[in-house]
Design a protein around this motif. Sequence first.
Motif, PDB file in Angstrom:
ATOM      1  N   ASP A 137     -19.817  59.078 106.549  1.00 27.42           N
ATOM      2  CA  ASP A 137     -20.060  59.735 105.161  1.00 27.42           C
ATOM      3  C   ASP A 137     -20.290  58.463 104.303  1.00 27.42           C
ATOM      4  O   ASP A 137     -19.856  57.307 104.547  1.00 27.42           O
ATOM      5  CB  ASP A 137     -18.752  60.307 104.720  1.00 27.42           C
ATOM      6  N   SER A 138     -21.042  58.654 103.214  1.00 24.93           N
ATOM      7  CA  SER A 138     -21.433  57.629 102.513  1.00 24.93           C
ATOM      8  C   SER A 138     -21.277  57.873 100.860  1.00 24.93           C
ATOM      9  O   SER A 138     -21.489  57.064 100.092  1.00 24.93           O
ATOM     10  CB  SER A 138     -22.905  57.184 102.825  1.00 24.93           C
ATOM     11  N   GLY A 157     -15.987  61.439  97.016  1.00 24.18           N
ATOM     12  CA  GLY A 157     -14.819  61.851  97.570  1.00 24.18           C
ATOM     13  C   GLY A 157     -14.906  63.538  97.749  1.00 24.18           C
ATOM     14  O   GLY A 157     -15.949  63.714  98.320  1.00 24.18           O
ATOM     15  N   ARG A 190     -20.464  65.443 101.686  1.00 27.50           N
ATOM     16  CA  ARG A 190     -19.305  65.149 102.698  1.00 27.50           C
ATOM     17  C   ARG A 190     -18.874  66.782 103.177  1.00 27.50           C
ATOM     18  O   ARG A 190     -18.323  66.914 104.296  1.00 27.50           O
ATOM     19  CB  ARG A 190     -18.235  64.630 101.815  1.00 27.50           C
ATOM     20  N   GLN A 243     -18.923  67.219 107.305  1.00 31.63           N
ATOM     21  CA  GLN A 243     -17.587  67.767 107.603  1.00 31.63           C
ATOM     22  C   GLN A 243     -17.880  69.306 108.459  1.00 31.63           C
ATOM     23  O   GLN A 243     -17.122  69.461 109.538  1.00 31.63           O
ATOM     24  CB  GLN A 243     -16.558  67.817 106.548  1.00 31.63           C
ATOM     25  N   TYR A 263     -15.081  58.451 113.188  1.00 30.72           N
ATOM     26  CA  TYR A 263     -15.222  58.783 111.649  1.00 30.72           C
ATOM     27  C   TYR A 263     -15.510  57.566 110.977  1.00 30.72           C
ATOM     28  O   TYR A 263     -14.576  56.610 111.269  1.00 30.72           O
ATOM     29  CB  TYR A 263     -14.191  59.356 111.131  1.00 30.72           C
ATOM     30  N   ASP A 310     -16.147  56.022 107.143  1.00 34.92           N
ATOM     31  CA  ASP A 310     -16.345  56.472 105.897  1.00 34.92           C
ATOM     32  C   ASP A 310     -16.939  55.161 104.984  1.00 34.92           C
ATOM     33  O   ASP A 310     -16.207  54.264 104.787  1.00 34.92           O
ATOM     34  CB  ASP A 310     -14.779  56.830 105.001  1.00 34.92           C
ATOM     35  N   GLN A 337     -14.913  53.814 102.005  1.00 32.74           N
ATOM     36  CA  GLN A 337     -13.596  53.210 102.095  1.00 32.74           C
ATOM     37  C   GLN A 337     -13.644  51.943 102.890  1.00 32.74           C
ATOM     38  O   GLN A 337     -12.927  51.051 102.830  1.00 32.74           O
ATOM     39  CB  GLN A 337     -12.769  54.357 102.886  1.00 32.74           C
TER      40      GLN A 337
END
Length: 188
Positions: free
Chosen positions: A7-8, A12, A18, A22, A39, A41, A44
Amino acid sequence: MKVLHIDSSILGDASVSRQLSQAIVKQLQAGNSTAEVQYLDLAQQEIPHLTADILMGQNAEQSALGEKLIQQYLDADVVVVGAAMYNFGLSSALKAWIDRIAVAGKTFKYTENGAVGLAGDKKVYIASSRGGVYGDNSPADFQEGLLKTVFGFTGVTDIQVVRAEGVNMGDELKSKALSDALAQVQAI
């Protein structure tokens, strides 16, 4: 089956890409109970942007990170990328990941006939979200086109885009775009 889920989006829980990525991963897991999911992210886990020191292997910590990212990519049977469009392109975090996995001798090689991908024989799903409506082959699309080019350059030919666009053009259009995209996911 090994799945690399990336995910980029910086948004959030409010991120459409996202939600789509998912949903794709859940659909893949429903079809394969032994699926292993890694996973990543990118909002993050910071991947520093490419520098000369990193490119030339003069930073041991960053070289180790690069090797880890390449190996994750090579080991995956399926890659799911959540990619929101930012200013007609990718998030800078996703671009930093691309710069780490597009490495000569690892994921592609040059030959007398041009570049040859070394990371093929995998499926890539691009969970694409866009605030506006661009459609296929838009001259303003430097998001999906770049991702398809990069994955193709590394040898991946089985690429499917699941797209929700117009998500910033009102609740009704956003709801329809998400519903249509989730219907595509159900067909996976």
